[in-house]
Design a protein around this motif. Structure first.
Motif, PDB file in Angstrom:
ATOM      1  N   UNK A 117       0.854  -1.182   0.000  1.00  0.00           N
ATOM      2  CA  UNK A 117       0.000   0.000   0.000  1.00  0.00           C
ATOM      3  C   UNK A 117       0.892   1.235   0.000  1.00  0.00           C
ATOM      4  N   UNK A 118       0.597   2.136  -0.916  1.00  0.00           N
ATOM      5  CA  UNK A 118       1.269   3.435  -0.987  1.00  0.00           C
ATOM      6  C   UNK A 118       0.159   4.477  -1.001  1.00  0.00           C
ATOM      7  N   UNK A 119      -0.024   5.157   0.121  1.00  0.00           N
ATOM      8  CA  UNK A 119      -1.092   6.147   0.216  1.00  0.00           C
ATOM      9  C   UNK A 119      -2.453   5.509   0.052  1.00  0.00           C
ATOM     10  N   UNK A 120      -3.189   5.941  -0.963  1.00  0.00           N
ATOM     11  CA  UNK A 120      -4.528   5.413  -1.235  1.00  0.00           C
ATOM     12  C   UNK A 120      -4.528   4.425  -2.397  1.00  0.00           C
ATOM     13  N   UNK A 121      -3.401   3.775  -2.608  1.00  0.00           N
ATOM     14  CA  UNK A 121      -3.287   2.812  -3.706  1.00  0.00           C
ATOM     15  C   UNK A 121      -2.677   1.519  -3.194  1.00  0.00           C
ATOM     16  N   UNK A 122      -3.236   0.411  -3.643  1.00  0.00           N
ATOM     17  CA  UNK A 122      -2.678  -0.911  -3.352  1.00  0.00           C
ATOM     18  C   UNK A 122      -1.977  -1.387  -4.615  1.00  0.00           C
ATOM     19  N   UNK A 123      -0.676  -1.580  -4.508  1.00  0.00           N
ATOM     20  CA  UNK A 123       0.112  -2.063  -5.637  1.00  0.00           C
ATOM     21  C   UNK A 123       0.175  -3.584  -5.546  1.00  0.00           C
ATOM     22  N   UNK A 124      -0.075  -4.242  -6.675  1.00  0.00           N
ATOM     23  CA  UNK A 124      -0.163  -5.699  -6.711  1.00  0.00           C
ATOM     24  C   UNK A 124       0.691  -6.262  -7.827  1.00  0.00           C
ATOM     25  N   UNK A 125       1.281  -7.399  -7.560  1.00  0.00           N
ATOM     26  CA  UNK A 125       1.930  -8.195  -8.595  1.00  0.00           C
ATOM     27  C   UNK A 125       1.337  -9.590  -8.495  1.00  0.00           C
ATOM     28  N   UNK A 126       0.758 -10.033  -9.582  1.00  0.00           N
ATOM     29  CA  UNK A 126       0.171 -11.372  -9.672  1.00  0.00           C
ATOM     30  C   UNK A 126       1.086 -12.232 -10.545  1.00  0.00           C
ATOM     31  N   UNK A 127       2.093 -12.892  -9.985  1.00  0.00           N
ATOM     32  CA  UNK A 127       3.029 -13.660 -10.814  1.00  0.00           C
ATOM     33  C   UNK A 127       2.341 -14.716 -11.682  1.00  0.00           C
ATOM     34  N   UNK A 128       1.263 -15.290 -11.199  1.00  0.00           N
ATOM     35  CA  UNK A 128       0.530 -16.297 -11.972  1.00  0.00           C
ATOM     36  C   UNK A 128      -0.589 -15.719 -12.802  1.00  0.00           C
ATOM     37  N   UNK A 129      -0.705 -14.402 -12.852  1.00  0.00           N
ATOM     38  CA  UNK A 129      -1.778 -13.745 -13.580  1.00  0.00           C
ATOM     39  C   UNK A 129      -2.935 -13.416 -12.651  1.00  0.00           C
ATOM     40  N   UNK A 130      -3.651 -12.351 -12.969  1.00  0.00           N
ATOM     41  CA  UNK A 130      -4.759 -11.902 -12.119  1.00  0.00           C
ATOM     42  C   UNK A 130      -5.889 -12.914 -12.078  1.00  0.00           C
ATOM     43  N   UNK A 131      -6.038 -13.711 -13.129  1.00  0.00           N
ATOM     44  CA  UNK A 131      -7.112 -14.704 -13.170  1.00  0.00           C
ATOM     45  C   UNK A 131      -6.890 -15.876 -12.238  1.00  0.00           C
ATOM     46  N   UNK A 132      -5.666 -16.068 -11.769  1.00  0.00           N
ATOM     47  CA  UNK A 132      -5.351 -17.221 -10.931  1.00  0.00           C
ATOM     48  C   UNK A 132      -5.382 -16.898  -9.444  1.00  0.00           C
ATOM     49  N   UNK A 133      -5.551 -15.643  -9.094  1.00  0.00           N
ATOM     50  CA  UNK A 133      -5.452 -15.249  -7.691  1.00  0.00           C
ATOM     51  C   UNK A 133      -6.733 -15.548  -6.915  1.00  0.00           C
ATOM     52  N   UNK A 134      -6.556 -15.737  -5.632  1.00  0.00           N
ATOM     53  CA  UNK A 134      -7.693 -15.865  -4.719  1.00  0.00           C
ATOM     54  C   UNK A 134      -7.913 -14.542  -3.977  1.00  0.00           C
ATOM     55  N   UNK A 135      -7.160 -13.545  -4.350  1.00  0.00           N
ATOM     56  CA  UNK A 135      -7.267 -12.215  -3.753  1.00  0.00           C
ATOM     57  C   UNK A 135      -8.406 -11.475  -4.451  1.00  0.00           C
ATOM     58  N   UNK A 136      -9.562 -11.465  -3.827  1.00  0.00           N
ATOM     59  CA  UNK A 136     -10.765 -10.886  -4.417  1.00  0.00           C
ATOM     60  C   UNK A 136     -11.002  -9.461  -3.923  1.00  0.00           C
TER      61      UNK A 136
END
Length: 174
Positions: A127-146
């Protein structure tokens, strides 16, 4: 054309929440915005709103609710804020990098605890300020982070865009 604000609308044109971009442009103009355009059909509005940008975002949310019957957060940022968020992306040139623009700044302790969690696919979060920075190494479609887990963990909602889209919105805004 330069615009004063980029408004990201959460979760439209998915799951039955249809919001035609032509109508979104009309609504923005009816609310007094100028230089109105959209980018792709996922709720990316670029415009120069009248007066206070946050008030415009709330009016846009209400207009969408009144006409379409569903509430979606409208998260506005100035083009310079988008550029700063992209420049602050902490995970290099991640092929599946995203920035999740939040409706507010989360509590620091909650953000730290949330970003330390393991969601199972090697996701990296910061988290940087009002933004959550994300890296999905397996792609966004594979994440369980909803989105629901993000909202519960951080105490604020938001909407994500991949880094290419963020860069394009900055380009279009300038």
């Amino acid at each position: 054309m330069t615009v004063g604000r980029v408004v990201l609308i959460r979760a439209v044109n998915v799951g039955g929440a249809k919001l035609p971009m032509a109508r979104l442009r009309e609504i923005a103009a009816e609310l007094g915005a100028t230089e109105v355009t959209t980018y792709i059909a996922s709720g990316n509005l670029l415009c120069t709103p009248p007066g206070d940008g946050a008030a415009f975002d709330r009016a846009l949310e209400q207009a969408v609710l009144d006409e379409f019957g569903f509430f979606r957060e409208a998260i506005g940022r100035e083009p310079a804020e988008l550029a700063a968020a992209l420049a602050a992306y902490p995970f290099g040139d991640a092929p599946h990098g995203h920035i999740y623009f939040l409706t507010g700044e989360p509590d620091a302790a909650a953000a730290e605890a949330f970003c330390a969690r393991d969601f199972g696919n090697g996701e990296r979060l910061q988290v940087v300020g009002s933004d959550l920075h994300l890296d999905y190494p397996g792609g966004a479609g594979a994440t369980k982070l909803t989105p629901a887990k993000i909202a519960k963990g951080l105490g604020v909602t938001g909407t994500g865009r991949n880094l290419r889209t963020v860069a394009k919105l900055i380009e279009l805004a300038r």
